[in-house]
Scaffold this active site. Structure first.
Site, mmCIF file in Angstrom:
data_model
loop_
_atom_site.group_PDB
_atom_site.id
_atom_site.type_symbol
_atom_site.label_atom_id
_atom_site.label_comp_id
_atom_site.label_asym_id
_atom_site.label_seq_id
_atom_site.Cartn_x
_atom_site.Cartn_y
_atom_site.Cartn_z
ATOM 1 N N SER A 141 0.804 -1.207 -0.081
ATOM 2 C CA SER A 141 0.252 0.149 0.012
ATOM 3 C C SER A 141 1.225 1.308 -0.018
ATOM 4 O O SER A 141 2.021 1.044 0.764
ATOM 5 C CB SER A 141 -1.135 0.097 1.117
ATOM 6 O OG SER A 141 -1.756 1.032 1.483
ATOM 7 N N LYS A 142 -0.099 2.502 -0.609
ATOM 8 C CA LYS A 142 1.224 3.808 -0.820
ATOM 9 C C LYS A 142 0.805 3.789 0.423
ATOM 10 O O LYS A 142 2.031 4.657 0.886
ATOM 11 C CB LYS A 142 0.420 4.572 -1.443
ATOM 12 C CG LYS A 142 -1.204 5.259 -1.620
ATOM 13 C CD LYS A 142 -1.405 6.096 -2.301
ATOM 14 C CE LYS A 142 -1.496 5.343 -3.877
ATOM 15 N NZ LYS A 142 -2.483 5.952 -4.896
ATOM 16 N N ARG A 143 -0.136 3.668 1.343
ATOM 17 C CA ARG A 143 0.131 3.867 2.436
ATOM 18 C C ARG A 143 0.927 3.694 4.001
ATOM 19 O O ARG A 143 1.622 4.577 4.910
ATOM 20 C CB ARG A 143 -1.103 3.582 3.433
ATOM 21 C CG ARG A 143 -2.389 4.207 3.178
ATOM 22 C CD ARG A 143 -3.727 3.954 3.872
ATOM 23 N NE ARG A 143 -5.309 4.471 3.147
ATOM 24 C CZ ARG A 143 -5.301 3.132 2.521
ATOM 25 N NH1 ARG A 143 -4.603 2.497 1.978
ATOM 26 N NH2 ARG A 143 -6.615 3.984 1.637
ATOM 27 N N GLU A 144 2.121 2.705 3.567
ATOM 28 C CA GLU A 144 3.178 2.320 3.658
ATOM 29 C C GLU A 144 4.509 3.665 4.064
ATOM 30 O O GLU A 144 4.958 3.649 5.662
ATOM 31 C CB GLU A 144 3.730 1.356 3.515
ATOM 32 C CG GLU A 144 3.545 0.186 3.795
ATOM 33 C CD GLU A 144 4.267 -1.385 2.771
ATOM 34 O OE1 GLU A 144 5.095 -1.612 3.108
ATOM 35 O OE2 GLU A 144 4.148 -1.678 2.255
#
Length: 540
Positions: A252-255
């Site tokens: 995920s780009k949230r990492e």
């Protein structure tokens, strides 16, 4: 003719998951001698970022993925930005409304939220309740006069199961009534993704839609829209498996913001006002980010991470470029996430991937984004790609990251690359050699190296002798430097490392660099003596 497309939303950098989607569509089109279209789905005005479209274009081209139609090159289906195709969408919205396959809605956000909460309280899934009589234009006019927002919903058939024949997952059935009516035109007049992509896929004659598994829930509604609009034969769908991060969970780009938030929270002495300034956001936005309520755009995240000297996990294509990976590596690695070429082959060229790409070999099972494997792939591609190509990649890399190596000429860079045979990434080459192109005052001495090399076993005394030998050397060549150090080691009855390492620490500040004989030669006699003198002063 096979026609595929990649249709990203310009809401941030190109995620590697999106790059994999583009790659599979491109590989299939090339394998079938078909056409690959790039289309930008930019109708979500609130989430679009100004630079995202260009970043997507740059990232795709870096990977070697070129499109036959799309932004910058045009084509028979232009324009390729959805925000410029509004008249087309309006035409088909009107058709659905006139044929009673869609209807106007006047619900406010608060009213819809209340309905959702009510469904949650009753432990039911939220389903929009279709009115018995569809509103007409008079109702629309009255609603707008009353200040209510007006949207359009598609009337999804509720009396039959909806079936998707997926090329990867086979027949997938959605029970009758499982999918409720969904919005196809927002209150700002822009179409939703679910509607616009159907119209564009039809008008652009797309035959195959290869995309992530997360889109499978959208497919039955899109198929019903296709049928209601009278578009004829459905395109073929293939939903790829999920890619799982090696840290657990979906990649995920949230990492990246999550990793940054963790570091900021662990350092209470950080100047948050300065951090906000660096990130180009307000102090309130920084505090909201730390609290986990919001996340800034990726350029802000990257700027704050660089300021704090934090290495964030690579998630977007541009992250891997900045970490020193080759495009051949990324294409090779991404192609094997959810696709199997058969046999034991792993390291493959772009041509080999095209020649053997078979859509029937897409896998159902989740694929692991194994970063250790990615490193191994990059090491191999660095070893086997033509030297002139590696030089070109390295020059682009050091320019973008603003490395001091950008000062070097091609012959010096070529020499450095040769000396770094076996390097894992372009970043490794840069880290091992950037000390050659910085001022003495910019050398950062590693504390452990100083203690274990310079302050033990007469390291400084050895360094003083080396300095004198170098000063007397007429021809400062790698061969003469090596000979001098080996002779000194023999004189002192020491291993070569006990002599070479003090010099290495003096020149680069640590114990890892290019081969030390060559490094000193590239640095030159004058600068080598200056750096030794600087080290002997003891200003560590």
């Amino acid at each position: 003719m096979v026609v595929t497309r990649f249709a990203p939303s310009p809401t941030g950098y190109l995620h590697v998951g999106g790059a994999r989607t583009a790659l599979f569509n491109w590989l299939f089109a090339r394998r079938m001698n078909g056409k690959f279209i790039l289309r930008i789905e930019d109708t979500d005005l609130k989430r679009n970022t100004p630079t995202a479209t260009q970043q997507v274009i740059d990232d795709l081209r870096w990977l070697g993925i070129e499109w036959d139609e799309g932004p910058e090159i045009g084509g028979p289906n232009a324009p390729y930005l959805q925000s410029q195709r509004m008249d087309l969408y309006d035409k088909y919205i009107r058709k659905l409304l006139e044929e009673k396959n869609a209807y106007y809605c006047f619900d406010t956000t608060e009213e819809l939220d209340a309905l959702r909460k009510e469904a949650e309280a009753q432990k039911k899934g939220f389903a929009y309740c279709r009115p018995e009589k569809f509103p007409d234009e008079k109702d629309v006019k009255a609603a707008r006069a009353a200040g209510r927002s007006v949207t359009v919903r598609f009337a999804v058939p509720q009396d039959k199961p909806l079936v998707v024949n997926d090329l990867v997952r086979g027949e997938v059935t959605f029970a009758a009534g499982e999918m409720s009516d969904f919005i196809i035109q927002k209150s700002d007049g822009y179409p939703t993704y679910n509607f616009a992509c159907v119209v564009d896929d039809y008008l652009m004659k797309v035959t195959h839609i290869i995309r992530g598994q997360e889109h499978l829930m959208n497919t039955p509604g899109q198929q019903e829209l296709w049928k209601a609009l009278g578009f004829g034969e459905l395109p073929k769908y293939a939903h790829m498996s999920v890619t799982v991060s090696d840290t657990g969970g979906k990649l995920s780009k949230r990492e990246r913001p999550k990793a940054l938030r963790k570091v900021i929270k662990s350092k209470p002495d950080i100047n948050l006002e300065k951090l906000a300034e660096i990130g180009g956001i307000t102090l309130e936005e920084v505090n909201s980010f730390i609290a986990g309520k919001t996340a800034p755009d990726m350029p802000s995240v990257d700027a704050m991470a660089e300021f704090l000297d934090i290495q964030l996990p690579e998630i977007n294509v541009v992250d891997f470029f900045k970490s020193g990976y080759l495009p051949e590596t990324m294409v090779n690695f991404l192609a094997l996430l959810g696709w199997n070429p058969g046999g034991d082959r792993e390291i493959m060229s772009l041509k080999e991937l095209i020649d053997c790409f078979d859509i029937s070999r897409l896998t159902k099972t989740n694929s692991l984004f194994d970063r250790n494997k990615l490193i191994a792939f990059n090491t191999e591609h660095l070893r086997t790609e033509p030297r002139e190509k590696i030089l070109a990649y390295f020059k682009d890399y050091i320019e973008v990251i603003k490395s001091p190596l950008a000062k070097a000429d091609d012959s010096t860079l070529t020499k450095i690359i040769e000396l770094c045979a076996g390097a894992r990434t372009l970043a490794d080459i840069d880290h091992k050699s950037r000390f050659l192109f910085i001022d003495n005052s910019q050398i950062k001495y590693d504390e452990k190296a100083v203690k274990s090399v310079l302050l033990k076993h007469d390291g400084l005394a050895i360094l003083k002798i080396i300095r004198d030998k170098f000063a007397d050397m007429e021809k400062f060549t790698a061969e003469n430097i090596e000979s001098a150090l080996r002779n000194l080691a023999e004189e002192k009855s020491l291993g070569l490392g006990k002599v070479a390492q003090p010099l290495r620490v003096a020149l680069c500040g640590g114990t890892v660099s290019l081969p030390i004989f060559d490094a000193a030669c590239i640095l030159g006699k004058e600068k080598t003596l200056e750096r030794i003198d600087y080290t002997l002063k003891g200003d560590w």
